[in-house]
Design an enzyme around this catalytic site. Structure first.
Site, mmCIF file in Angstrom:
data_model
loop_
_atom_site.group_PDB
_atom_site.id
_atom_site.type_symbol
_atom_site.label_atom_id
_atom_site.label_comp_id
_atom_site.label_asym_id
_atom_site.label_seq_id
_atom_site.Cartn_x
_atom_site.Cartn_y
_atom_site.Cartn_z
ATOM 1 N N CYS A 162 0.761 -1.565 -0.158
ATOM 2 C CA CYS A 162 -0.071 0.339 -0.188
ATOM 3 C C CYS A 162 0.959 0.874 0.385
ATOM 4 O O CYS A 162 0.125 1.784 -0.425
ATOM 5 C CB CYS A 162 -0.968 -0.309 0.928
ATOM 6 S SG CYS A 162 -1.726 -1.404 1.294
ATOM 7 N N HIS A 294 -3.581 7.858 5.838
ATOM 8 C CA HIS A 294 -3.924 7.280 4.916
ATOM 9 C C HIS A 294 -5.635 6.871 5.430
ATOM 10 O O HIS A 294 -5.730 6.214 4.401
ATOM 11 C CB HIS A 294 -2.221 5.692 5.952
ATOM 12 C CG HIS A 294 -2.580 4.503 4.790
ATOM 13 N ND1 HIS A 294 -2.490 4.262 3.743
ATOM 14 C CD2 HIS A 294 -2.656 3.132 5.339
ATOM 15 C CE1 HIS A 294 -2.840 3.726 3.209
ATOM 16 N NE2 HIS A 294 -2.787 2.413 4.030
ATOM 17 N N HIS A 330 -9.830 2.097 -1.232
ATOM 18 C CA HIS A 330 -8.322 1.787 -0.326
ATOM 19 C C HIS A 330 -7.807 1.257 -2.638
ATOM 20 O O HIS A 330 -7.928 0.024 -2.389
ATOM 21 C CB HIS A 330 -8.147 0.908 0.218
ATOM 22 C CG HIS A 330 -6.500 0.676 1.426
ATOM 23 N ND1 HIS A 330 -5.963 1.437 -0.057
ATOM 24 C CD2 HIS A 330 -6.276 0.308 1.697
ATOM 25 C CE1 HIS A 330 -4.553 1.267 0.637
ATOM 26 N NE2 HIS A 330 -4.733 0.846 2.308
#
Length: 852
Positions: A162, A294, A330
């Site tokens: 990520c 995030h 995401h």
């Protein structure tokens, strides 16, 4: 002498998300607070209440030939689309000279997956060999996109889950800082495929509706998309009248070295990366106007991220913080760059993005997360944070007003190799390896190949489809035919270089076999040996030590187990293998085992990926970003479907004798696979000497390039020209000429094509001034250890410099080109300066000048 950092500005952007497929519509969707998370038709066939933020737009690929489109997976097609859009917005799409110097860095988590979905999803009849050949490798999207866009500055594939795309942006930033180009293209691309969706679903971290970061019910919303930005040196951009959309002030990475999936509960790594990024930018916490978090929506992330910001910002209660994942989910490997672009298209309008779906704040989440509505505020400096499995952390510091923040400076460092560790089929440490080579290199006994029954069943089913659909002939030619006696499971001579009788506890102080993969064990042993040789002990100072790993096929056995568990019911997938199947899993294992907490990155650029790691480790040391960096690669033998198909396609030389592996031989028959690892410790030579460590050699400079003939295997001339360009760039970077080189070391894998590319490039670079320069290649000693072939050859080179003697190329009886001075017999010669060259299978080329 202090060197002022270059200003690096953003001059072009491209976007693809569930919200929009262009910058203008993306901005409008954000301002209108549209949400892209919805019921997923694609995944509902397997999972109840499947929700995702999916890209459902039709991609305009009309300018590409149908054959090319059929060769691309979505990771490549999306990367091409957003990259082209960014270049067009920057006004560089037709700027040939700039494109030929421009490099490409791509961040992605699950590349190379789409071509093999018919196998995972049990619809083998839909398998496309063309897509598998051109989009089946992890780094293939780099090769296809650089070819289609005409970029020749070299490519890298960042695979840190990520944090992949902000990591890609940071690498591009650093390459410009070091003068490797006036402009770079950074891309993040991430289609969501069944293995990824199933993994997160099984971990029970999916939100049943849409994620609400820092509030309400915990859970993430998975998304997909792509983003690209053109980074350019400020003076270059201004000189050509480019529009400036922002300035990257700095970035940093770190590693928690704590757990494979969970964040450090003390938030140490997250704190460290923010402080380091601000230090690099020369700004204080008080100067940060906004943090784009995030903010996944999971309880673990949101609480730890909040704690980290409380530790970093003295007046955190006044800081604006928000998460944009409630807009478009995401996006995994593409998350950071998509979120960065979201900031760049709204903050200049004094609009701070809200955290949508915000309800009741969760315990310990008590900051200003800009709930639900835009906040009007003039933002200059903002921070972009992303975190990933494996404890990879990334932070960027960005300004919306280019030129408004003073630049920082650094003292450019020389870059030395102070430690090396390696193991292979001919030795479990560097001394055993060198002893074997210097004693004449008696051929080792190769290990047999036994494919699992599952793999054989799949392979036979797949081959039947390929034969019936005539796909083999279409790809490999009309004369291509499969005979049963040549199939890998029937070929009695199919063996590989394998490591036997290894006892890890003899090499390691700490070793947990329950968490150790074969490749991870190899890497850890090599890492430990490199640290020992360099007299470097980690004593609670792991944050000063970085690690850059280069991967080819990664943790194959773990990936195999995970993918097999998808069948027949992906709802019952084995979550224990999910994080271990990621490309950054080996770096994670090493980081946790040894406490390495500094700059940590995994590159998965394929064959010779560790040479890409070496270029980036060099950048980090040279710019004084870290005192020391470990660089390396590791490969484990596993009888996978990939190995099987490479054998069928005759890329692999199926043999029973190591001596049949003849590099630069007249009758090239492909490579013989090997396994092993090699790790180097890089640092400033003065620091090594002060610690009493021996400086083995210095990296005087390097060059990179890539060819633009990925879809045409016959264009070996263009490929050798690309390697020649990398050699020219390396010599120029080191401030020397071809006449100063005492030895050339190639890393051809043994195929006719790779040998011709290297030989023609060597001849083109040396025929005028230094044609009799000795040329070596030692891959036949080890087998082709794909990710770190270049570093294993470098290990032998360092010994050549030390002993002033050069071992002969092993086993080759008749060399293919009489113009080249191949080392046929051991050579006594003064060796001071060596050129090391290497390539990936996708047409990326490296050259290094190594000085003793």
């Amino acid at each position: 002498m202090k060197t002022s950092r270059k200003r690096v500005v953003i001059t072009g952007m491209g976007i693809l998300s569930s919200l929009a497929d262009n910058i203008q519509d993306f901005r409008q969707a954000l301002l209108e607070k549209r949400r892209g998370v919805a019921d997923s038709e694609r995944f509902s066939q397997w999972f109840e209440h499947a929700r995702a933020a999916e890209v459902l737009h039709d991609i305009d690929d009309g300018e590409l030939p149908e054959e090319i489109v059929a060769s691309l997976d979505n990771a490549a097609l999306w990367a091409y689309k957003v990259g082209k859009d960014a270049l067009n917005q920057a006004g560089l799409a037709q700027h040939r000279q700039c494109l030929e110097e421009m490099g490409l860095i791509v961040g992605v988590s699950s590349a190379g997956t789409e071509a093999f979905l018919p196998l995972f999803e049990q619809r083998v009849q839909d398998f496309s060999l063309r897509k598998a050949v051109y989009s089946g490798a992890f780094s293939s999207c780099c090769s296809s996109v650089s070819t289609l866009l005409g970029l020749k500055g070299g490519v890298e594939l960042v695979a840190t889950a990520c944090t992949a795309s902000p990591n890609a942006v940071g690498m591009a930033f650093d390459y410009i800082q070091n003068g490797k180009g006036k402009a770079m293209l950074a891309v993040g691309t991430e289609p969501i495929y069944l293995p990824t969706f199933a993994g997160f679903y099984a971990l029970n971290v999916m939100h049943p509706d849409s994620c609400s970061p820092f509030s309400g019910q915990s859970g993430m919303s998975i998304g997909e998309g792509a983003g690209a930005i053109v980074l350019e040196e400020y003076d270059h951009a201004v000189a050509r009248g480019a529009t400036l959309y922002g300035e990257i002030l700095s970035y940093a990475t770190s590693c928690d070295a704590y757990h494979e999936t969970g964040p450090d509960p003390r938030a140490s790594g997250a704190v460290q990366v923010m402080l380091k990024a601000m230090e690099n930018a020369g700004v204080t916490p008080e100067q940060i106007d906004y943090v784009n978090a995030h903010g996944t929506g999971t309880e673990a992330n949101d609480q730890i991220e909040t704690l980290a910001m409380k530790k970093v910002f003295p007046q955190v209660e006044k800081l604006l913080i928000s998460s944009t994942k409630s807009y478009f989910g995401h996006n995994i490997g593409a998350a950071g760059i998509v979120e960065l672009i979201a900031c760049l298209v709204t903050l200049p309008e004094k609009q701070v993005l809200p955290t949508l779906n915000f309800s009741t704040a969760r315990p310990n989440c008590d900051l200003d997360y800009v709930p639900n509505d835009f906040r009007q505020k003039d933002i200059n400096i903002f921070m972009k944070n992303n975190y990933a499995f494996g404890g990879n952390n990334c932070c960027m510091i960005v300004s919306t007003r280019p030129g408004s923040v003073p630049v920082t400076s650094y003292e450019a460092k020389r870059v030395a190799i102070s430690g090396i560790g390696a193991l292979s089929a001919i030795g479990h440490n560097i001394n055993e390896i060198l002893e074997h080579i210097n004693e004449g290199g008696k051929a080792v006994e190769l290990g047999g190949v036994v494919f699992p029954d599952d793999t054989l069943h799949e392979a036979r089913e797949l081959l039947d489809v390929l034969v019936k659909t005539n796909q083999l002939n279409e790809i490999y030619g009309d004369e291509y035919a499969i005979r049963a006696c040549q199939l890998p499971e029937e070929e009695v001579n199919f063996k590989t270089f394998q490591i036997n009788a290894l006892e890890p506890r003899k090499h390691l102080r700490r070793f947990d076999p329950r968490k150790a993969t074969r490749g991870g064990t190899f890497a850890l042993i090599a890492l430990s040996e490199a640290l020992t040789q360099a007299k470097r002990k980690i004593k609670r100072d792991g944050e000063t030590l970085g690690m850059v790993m280069g991967m080819s096929r990664g943790p194959q056995e773990t990936t195999y187990k995970y993918l097999q568990s998808l069948k027949p019911d992906p709802r019952k997938v084995r979550t224990s293998e999910f994080p271990g199947s990621l490309m950054n899993a080996i770096a994670t294992f090493c980081g946790i085992s040894e406490g390495v907490k500094g700059y940590t990155t995994t590159l998965a650029t394929g064959e010779n990926a560790a040479l890409g790691a070496l270029t980036y480790g060099y950048e980090i040391i040279r710019q004084q970003l870290q005192p020391q960096v470990l660089v390396g690669g590791a490969d484990e033998y596993f009888p996978s479907m990939s190995l099987y198909m490479d054998a069928v396609a005759q890329k692999i030389h199926m043999t029973s004798e190591a001596s049949d592996y003849q590099i630069y031989g007249e009758e090239a028959k492909g490579y013989v696979p090997g396994e092993g690892a090699c790790m180097l410790l890089l640092e400033d030579p003065q620091a090594a000497a002060a610690r009493g460590a021996e400086v083995l050699a210095e990296i005087a400079g390097y060059g990179k390039s890539c060819s633009n003939s990925y879809f045409d295997a016959s264009q070996t001339d263009e490929k050798s020209s690309a390697l020649s360009l990398a050699i020219h760039r390396a010599l120029t970077d080191a401030g020397i000429t071809a006449n100063d080189i005492d030895l050339v070391c190639g890393t051809s894998n043994g195929s006719a094509e790779s040998a011709k590319i290297e030989i023609d490039a060597i001849y083109a670079s040396f025929h005028q001034d230094n044609l009799q320069v000795p040329v070596v290649n030692y891959n036949a000693f080890f087998g082709f250890v794909a990710s770190c072939a270049g570093l294993l050859n470098l290990a032998v080179i360092l010994d050549c410099i030390k002993k002033q003697s050069v071992p002969a190329i092993p086993y080759t009886r008749t060399f293919i080109d009489q113009r080249i001075n191949f080392v046929r017999q051991p050579l006594q010669r003064a060796i001071h300066t060596v050129l090391l060259i290497g390539a990936t299978e996708g047409g990326n080329y490296y050259a290094f000048v190594i000085k003793g």
